[in-house]
Design an enzyme around this catalytic site. Structure first.
Site, PDB file in Angstrom:
ATOM      1  CD  GLU A  19      -2.382   1.125   2.888  1.00  0.00           C
ATOM      2  OE1 GLU A  19      -3.236   0.257   3.090  1.00  0.00           O
ATOM      3  OE2 GLU A  19      -2.058   1.965   3.744  1.00  0.00           O
ATOM      4  CB  THR A  50      -4.003   5.505   1.590  1.00  0.00           C
ATOM      5  OG1 THR A  50      -3.044   6.546   1.398  1.00  0.00           O
ATOM      6  CG2 THR A  50      -3.304   4.245   2.065  1.00  0.00           C
ATOM      7  CG  HIS A  94      -7.419   2.573   0.277  1.00  0.00           C
ATOM      8  ND1 HIS A  94      -6.758   2.413   1.474  1.00  0.00           N
ATOM      9  CD2 HIS A  94      -7.067   1.504  -0.484  1.00  0.00           C
ATOM     10  CE1 HIS A  94      -6.030   1.300   1.435  1.00  0.00           C
ATOM     11  NE2 HIS A  94      -6.198   0.737   0.242  1.00  0.00           N
ATOM     12  N   GLY A 125     -13.227   5.565   7.016  1.00  0.00           N
ATOM     13  CA  GLY A 125     -12.348   6.693   7.344  1.00  0.00           C
ATOM     14  C   GLY A 125     -12.472   7.028   8.814  1.00  0.00           C
ATOM     15  CB  ALA A 144     -17.153   0.519   5.603  1.00  0.00           C
ATOM     16  CE1 TYR A 179      -9.472  -1.237  11.702  1.00  0.00           C
ATOM     17  CE2 TYR A 179     -11.563  -2.181  10.965  1.00  0.00           C
ATOM     18  CZ  TYR A 179     -10.610  -1.182  10.908  1.00  0.00           C
ATOM     19  OH  TYR A 179     -10.792  -0.127  10.047  1.00  0.00           O
ATOM     20  CE  LYS A 199     -16.284  -3.743   7.458  1.00  0.00           C
ATOM     21  NZ  LYS A 199     -15.138  -2.859   7.714  1.00  0.00           N
ATOM     22  CD  GLN A 210      -4.961  -0.949  11.415  1.00  0.00           C
ATOM     23  OE1 GLN A 210      -4.005  -0.909  10.626  1.00  0.00           O
ATOM     24  NE2 GLN A 210      -5.825   0.033  11.551  1.00  0.00           N
ATOM     25  CE  LYS A 305      13.935   8.322   2.421  1.00  0.00           C
ATOM     26  NZ  LYS A 305      13.213   9.165   1.510  1.00  0.00           N
TER      27      LYS A 305
END
Ligand code: FAD
Length: 317
Positions: A19, A50, A94, A125, A144, A179, A199, A210, A305
């Site tokens: 990501e 993202t 996203h 979010g 969501a 999560y 969902k 996560q 990075k």
């Protein structure tokens, strides 16, 4: 191609993905490419990009500070298109509930369809920086699940103003967040899992977790999800610790636990170069165990990075 098709085509082989975060506006996209370039040797089938919601900044005007709303990291869909074009790889923008009306979301989704983007990561979010709790945007979604429903409606040609029968419907594959240590607002892991199931029932095709630093949390989460009837792929999200400050920031922001052995190893480091090495070694150990367990994808959070992700991927792929 859909993320779920990439997983099917891999026939049990663990894939590599990562990501990235769009640059702050005004910066050159080349910086982003410089971080992506070294990772392409590991042939990621897809790259996530993202989205950041709006925030307030203070601008000086005639000696006074004026509060202004802005989006500091715009361009998710444009970046997805440019990466897709430059590297011939699938990209996953996203899309957030917070900060966007349903109408704006439809606009983004239509753009994605025209650009040949096949996957959308659907997220609520977080609260805005100056808010304690998430406040839904007027005309936007609260959870969501509702965003997943909107994307699925569009996949059937049901736009906000009505149905269009054109034979040119989108067919987005939809990812959602999970999560292993529960979402910070959820009263319990079980109730959070029930929400995750909602969902998936609304049409989510896969889950990305996560970050976690103890694989047992992921394994327990997957088992609990399967016991509850959630059958879609659950992709583990991995982040190598990179600086000492992560020991405070990650538990505070994401409400996750760090294993004591990892904390001790980071504490013993003399500088952040040594911390980065500890982070890489921990992520390699995590990745090896997850790969042996047959996870579909190892998905890495690069957040800047990518040299550490490169070091982990080199040991794994
Ligand atoms: P939801 O699934 O809507 O859940 C939010 C909370 O509400 C949970 O506690 C849930 O249990 C609860 N809930 C859900 N439905 C209901 C209901 N009907 N009634 C009551 N409670 C309910 N954030 C960004 O800003 N940009 C990004 O690009 C981004 N990418 C991410 C990628 C991944 C893989 C992950 C794991 C997170 C990402 N986030 C991102 C963070 C995410 O937006 C936050 O964690 C956010 O607080 C929750 O989003 P969600 O989609 O999980 O929300």
């Amino acid at each position: 191609m859909k993320v779920t098709d990439h997983i099917k085509n891999a026939k049990g082989k663990t894939l590599f993905s990562f990501e990235i975060v769009p640059p702050v506006k005004g910066k050159n996209i080349q910086e982003l490419y410089n971080n992506i370039d070294p990772l392409m040797e590991f042939k990621p089938p897809f790259i996530d990009v993202t989205t950041s919601r709006e925030e307030y900044v203070y601008v000086e005007k005639q000696g006074l500070l004026e509060k202004q709303m802005t989006r500091m990291r715009p361009g998710t869909v444009g970046i997805c298109a440019s990466i897709k074009h430059k590297y011939d790889v699938d990209t996953v923008p996203h899309v957030l509930c917070g900060g966007f009306t349903r109408e704006e979301t439809e606009y983004v989704l239509v753009d994605c369809h025209y650009l040949g983007i096949d996957n959308i990561m659907a997220l609520r979010g977080d609260a805005m920086k100056d808010q304690k709790y998430f406040v839904p945007t007027k005309g936007g979604h609260t959870y969501a699940t509702e965003l997943v429903e909107q994307i699925q409606s569009l996949n059937k040609g049901d736009y906000l103003h009505g149905t269009i029968e054109s034979g040119n419907c989108s067919d987005f594959c939809i990812g959602v967040a999970g999560y292993p240590e529960k979402h910070l607002e959820a009263p319990s892991l079980k109730s959070d899992l029930k929400r995750l199931k909602e969902k998936v029932e609304a049409g989510a095709d896969y889950v990305v977790t996560q970050m976690f630093f103890d694989n047992q949390k992921y394994f327990a989460f997957v088992k609990a999800a399967r016991d509850m009837g959630i059958e879609v792929p659950i992709i583990p999200g991995i982040k190598p610790i990179a600086v000492k400050r992560h020991l405070q920031i990650l538990p505070q922001v994401f409400r996750i636990d760090l294993p004591q052995d990892l904390i001790d190893a980071v504490d013993d480091c003399e500088d952040n170069k040594a911390v980065r090495q500890v982070g890489v070694e921990w992520a390699i150990q995590q990745s090896k165990e997850l790969k042996e367990a047959g996870v579909p994808v190892l998905h890495y959070y690069s957040m800047g990075k990518s040299d550490n992700i490169h070091a982990v991927a080199k040991a794994m792929f």
